[in-house]
Design a protein around this motif. Sequence first.
Motif, PDB file in Angstrom:
ATOM      1  N   TYR A 193      35.757  40.146  48.702  1.00 39.85           N
ATOM      2  CA  TYR A 193      37.133  39.930  48.640  1.00 39.85           C
ATOM      3  C   TYR A 193      37.579  38.828  47.462  1.00 39.85           C
ATOM      4  CZ  TYR A 193      37.486  42.140  53.240  1.00 39.85           C
ATOM      5  OH  TYR A 193      37.552  42.785  54.283  1.00 39.85           O
ATOM      6  N   ALA A 194      38.552  38.826  46.782  1.00 38.53           N
ATOM      7  CA  ALA A 194      38.849  37.850  45.934  1.00 38.53           C
ATOM      8  C   ALA A 194      40.363  37.416  46.028  1.00 38.53           C
ATOM      9  CB  ALA A 194      38.698  38.097  44.344  1.00 38.53           C
ATOM     10  N   SER A 195      40.633  36.108  45.990  1.00 39.09           N
ATOM     11  CA  SER A 195      42.144  35.630  46.330  1.00 39.09           C
ATOM     12  C   SER A 195      42.623  34.566  45.177  1.00 39.09           C
ATOM     13  CB  SER A 195      42.379  35.352  47.795  1.00 39.09           C
ATOM     14  OG  SER A 195      41.503  33.961  47.737  1.00 39.09           O
ATOM     15  N   PHE A 196      43.802  34.479  45.005  1.00 39.30           N
ATOM     16  CA  PHE A 196      43.995  33.603  43.803  1.00 39.30           C
ATOM     17  C   PHE A 196      45.564  33.479  43.862  1.00 39.30           C
ATOM     18  CE2 PHE A 196      43.172  37.735  41.924  1.00 39.30           C
ATOM     19  CZ  PHE A 196      44.223  38.054  41.207  1.00 39.30           C
ATOM     20  N   LEU A 197      46.196  32.523  43.344  1.00 35.98           N
ATOM     21  CA  LEU A 197      47.602  32.320  43.106  1.00 35.98           C
ATOM     22  C   LEU A 197      47.948  32.518  41.498  1.00 35.98           C
ATOM     23  CD1 LEU A 197      48.163  28.955  45.241  1.00 35.98           C
ATOM     24  CD2 LEU A 197      48.430  31.171  45.861  1.00 35.98           C
ATOM     25  N   VAL A 198      48.960  33.177  41.278  1.00 34.05           N
ATOM     26  CA  VAL A 198      49.409  33.404  39.878  1.00 34.05           C
ATOM     27  C   VAL A 198      50.992  33.374  39.860  1.00 34.05           C
ATOM     28  CG1 VAL A 198      49.852  36.024  40.381  1.00 34.05           C
ATOM     29  CG2 VAL A 198      49.354  35.126  38.238  1.00 34.05           C
ATOM     30  N   ASN A 199      51.403  32.810  38.560  1.00 33.94           N
ATOM     31  CA  ASN A 199      52.722  32.441  38.466  1.00 33.94           C
ATOM     32  C   ASN A 199      53.046  32.995  37.088  1.00 33.94           C
ATOM     33  OD1 ASN A 199      55.569  31.647  37.940  1.00 33.94           O
ATOM     34  ND2 ASN A 199      55.197  29.509  38.320  1.00 33.94           N
ATOM     35  N   VAL A 200      53.679  33.996  36.985  1.00 30.12           N
ATOM     36  CA  VAL A 200      54.213  34.678  35.591  1.00 30.12           C
ATOM     37  C   VAL A 200      55.395  33.840  35.030  1.00 30.12           C
ATOM     38  CG1 VAL A 200      54.890  36.813  34.192  1.00 30.12           C
ATOM     39  CG2 VAL A 200      53.333  36.939  35.908  1.00 30.12           C
ATOM     40  N   THR A 201      55.243  33.039  34.103  1.00 33.13           N
ATOM     41  CA  THR A 201      56.291  32.025  33.977  1.00 33.13           C
ATOM     42  C   THR A 201      57.366  32.422  32.958  1.00 33.13           C
ATOM     43  OG1 THR A 201      55.075  30.812  32.427  1.00 33.13           O
ATOM     44  CG2 THR A 201      55.002  30.178  34.699  1.00 33.13           C
ATOM     45  N   ASP A 202      56.883  33.420  32.025  1.00 34.10           N
ATOM     46  CA  ASP A 202      57.434  33.843  30.821  1.00 34.10           C
ATOM     47  C   ASP A 202      57.012  35.282  30.649  1.00 34.10           C
ATOM     48  OD1 ASP A 202      59.306  34.214  28.697  1.00 34.10           O
ATOM     49  OD2 ASP A 202      58.421  32.264  27.593  1.00 34.10           O
ATOM     50  N   ILE A 219      45.656  39.015  47.146  1.00 32.64           N
ATOM     51  CA  ILE A 219      44.346  39.057  47.722  1.00 32.64           C
ATOM     52  C   ILE A 219      43.520  40.857  47.213  1.00 32.64           C
ATOM     53  CG2 ILE A 219      42.887  39.404  49.878  1.00 32.64           C
ATOM     54  CD1 ILE A 219      45.046  37.437  51.060  1.00 32.64           C
ATOM     55  N   MET A 220      42.514  40.495  46.686  1.00 32.21           N
ATOM     56  CA  MET A 220      42.004  41.983  46.071  1.00 32.21           C
ATOM     57  C   MET A 220      40.493  42.125  46.931  1.00 32.21           C
ATOM     58  SD  MET A 220      42.071  41.580  41.937  1.00 32.21           S
ATOM     59  CE  MET A 220      41.514  43.167  41.573  1.00 32.21           C
ATOM     60  N   SER A 221      40.376  43.592  46.956  1.00 34.35           N
ATOM     61  CA  SER A 221      38.968  43.784  47.749  1.00 34.35           C
ATOM     62  C   SER A 221      38.554  45.195  47.373  1.00 34.35           C
ATOM     63  CB  SER A 221      39.249  43.892  49.173  1.00 34.35           C
ATOM     64  OG  SER A 221      39.924  45.019  49.764  1.00 34.35           O
ATOM     65  N   TYR A 222      37.306  45.356  47.255  1.00 31.48           N
ATOM     66  CA  TYR A 222      36.518  46.477  47.100  1.00 31.48           C
ATOM     67  C   TYR A 222      35.532  46.807  48.453  1.00 31.48           C
ATOM     68  CZ  TYR A 222      33.590  50.406  45.516  1.00 31.48           C
ATOM     69  OH  TYR A 222      32.940  51.604  45.333  1.00 31.48           O
ATOM     70  N   ILE A 230      49.725  41.694  48.118  1.00 33.93           N
ATOM     71  CA  ILE A 230      50.686  40.942  47.470  1.00 33.93           C
ATOM     72  C   ILE A 230      51.370  39.999  48.528  1.00 33.93           C
ATOM     73  CG2 ILE A 230      52.028  40.623  45.482  1.00 33.93           C
ATOM     74  CD1 ILE A 230      49.707  41.903  44.523  1.00 33.93           C
ATOM     75  N   ASN A 231      51.402  38.667  48.393  1.00 33.84           N
ATOM     76  CA  ASN A 231      52.201  37.981  49.433  1.00 33.84           C
ATOM     77  C   ASN A 231      51.862  38.227  50.685  1.00 33.84           C
ATOM     78  OD1 ASN A 231      52.838  36.339  46.826  1.00 33.84           O
ATOM     79  ND2 ASN A 231      54.764  37.629  46.691  1.00 33.84           N
ATOM     80  N   PRO A 232      50.914  38.308  51.374  1.00 32.29           N
ATOM     81  CA  PRO A 232      51.007  38.505  52.732  1.00 32.29           C
ATOM     82  C   PRO A 232      51.403  37.166  53.502  1.00 32.29           C
ATOM     83  CG  PRO A 232      48.604  38.233  52.000  1.00 32.29           C
ATOM     84  CD  PRO A 232      49.624  38.225  50.675  1.00 32.29           C
ATOM     85  N   LEU A 253      37.503  33.291  52.594  1.00 27.59           N
ATOM     86  CA  LEU A 253      38.568  32.893  51.597  1.00 27.59           C
ATOM     87  C   LEU A 253      39.729  32.184  52.216  1.00 27.59           C
ATOM     88  CD1 LEU A 253      36.970  35.115  49.932  1.00 27.59           C
ATOM     89  CD2 LEU A 253      39.470  35.869  49.362  1.00 27.59           C
ATOM     90  N   LEU A 254      40.012  32.621  53.274  1.00 29.56           N
ATOM     91  CA  LEU A 254      41.137  32.057  54.161  1.00 29.56           C
ATOM     92  C   LEU A 254      40.963  31.064  55.099  1.00 29.56           C
ATOM     93  CD1 LEU A 254      43.313  35.291  53.878  1.00 29.56           C
ATOM     94  CD2 LEU A 254      43.022  33.660  52.346  1.00 29.56           C
TER      95      LEU A 254
END
Length: 586
Positions: free
Chosen positions: A356-365, A431-434, A445-447, A502-503
């Motif tokens: 599992y991998a989790s992260f925060l991301v903000n696409v600003t532009d 949150i990604m997983s394999y 996305i945004n759970p 992770l959480l």
Amino acid sequence: MKKLYTLFLLVIASVSFGQTIYSENFGTPAANTTVANYITGTAPATFQNASPIAYSGTADVRATSVSNIYAGASGGGNVFFTTATAGVFFQIDGINTSAYSSANIQMTFGYLTVTFATVQLIVEYSTDASSTTPTWTPINFANNTSNTWNLVTIPGGVLPSSSTLSLRFKQPATAGQMRIDDIKIFNFNPSCTLVLGTATGACDAVTFNIDTYTATIPYTGGGTGTYTITPSAGTVAGDNPGTVAAGNILINGVPEGTNLTVDVVRGVCSYQSVLTAPACKPINTLPFNEPFPYASGVALGTSQKWANINTGDEILGASGSLSYTGYGASGNSVTFTGTGIDCFTPYTATTSGTIYASFLVNVTDLSNMTATLPAVPTTYFAGLTDAAKNYKGRLFITKSGTQYQFGLDAASTTTNLDATLRNAGDVQLVIMSYDFGSLTLKAWINPTLATFDVLTTAPTLSQVLTTAIADLGGFILRQDSATSTPTIIFDELRIDTTIGGLLTSNQVNAITGLKVYPNPVSNGTLFIESDLNAVKTITVFDVLGKQVLNTTTSNNAINVSQLHTGIYMVQITEEGNTATKKLVIR
């Protein structure tokens, strides 16, 4: 002190087998740049040579697919020729070889053919290129037989002795994409018998501190006189080429991250060995928590947890953290946009269960994402990789008007897109997983974290792979191109083999009643208090992410008098809960 195998230091511009006449490695462009614009750039994003050398052409200079493999590959910029237009060329004027005999003038250049064929790059020279009807003479060389970089050598007797020598590299109409790099013209002297092999570097240690490495340069043809060996860093050791016919020159104690240049000189015989520094960085253990505690403007690849895997614009530290309800955040963040360096962080390789991998991301532009090909700009910006840095799961961004969609795929292109359109400037939790058993990639996305369960919460995106992933052992942040990667702020990366890693533990990130004072510290003592006031483990990092202090509290105090003036990040752990604070030392 640098060890010299002679009693005097002789400084001569150096290249293998004699005196350098002309050398060009094309600097390091920040983006794809036309020859006309590159001429006016500022070092290192410009040509090495100025007047009387002149450059022209319809090719461009790029920092992608950088030169490698051959000895002395500079790995920065290179000239790119494309099949889009027949006759694309690159020309160099103003080279002066008149002081040397044609029989001794040799040339080398790095050469890459993406799609190699019978007809390849045309290389020519002229001594009257400025005339109305110049004469261009072809230079014959062996065609590439693979799509990897190769060092082409043009022997003596081909290039003329001339004060007005010009070179032209031209794209034939029937060939695929081509690149050139590291053009060198030099005067060969038969008395120069030393041959340097390809330099290699081995880390002396692999820790979260700044380590050193040892460079090994094999050679033959020695035992012919006294040599001066001058490294740009470290200390000379190993075999002496002045007395030993064949052996290894060693350069000890070179700091990690410091590229090495070694000049070897005997009279008119001058040689150079160039080595890109190995990354002496440890593999992160799981669970891996990266709050990006790096100062604003600091390159992520210089930290001890991350390594650059190519060249270009850096991924940089940014002030402040992103926030998402129920997902604790600390430290700072990182930001990137357009084309540039990709950063890789390794973790304990995993071959079974689920990652599992989790992260925060903000696409600003999104404004730089322009419709080229494909018509809708799509790019992947983050990915799960194996231990060898090969992408295995990729997260995409696809522009849709003024909004965007996320995508998930194992391949480099995708139609597996989330239907939800998202706005620039909004923080997203991914949150990604394999699952190694079911061969399934998933992304949420945004759970809602208060009710999130990997077994019952439906993923936003999923994909069952036809080919199993053998291992996962890395995570990459990627900068694609100037027109496809938007401006992104990225934060709070966490990786583990359980979702609880992770959480659950990280959600309780705040330590109740935590107080850190005084801040700034000027008297050498830092106090750390909480409601529990239990023993706390304190780890202090500098702005490069290097650990500079690890200790436990005594009476809620720690001694920081050994720290220099500056900005630090303090990670505080008390009974399983962790918090990170910025610290200023005065």
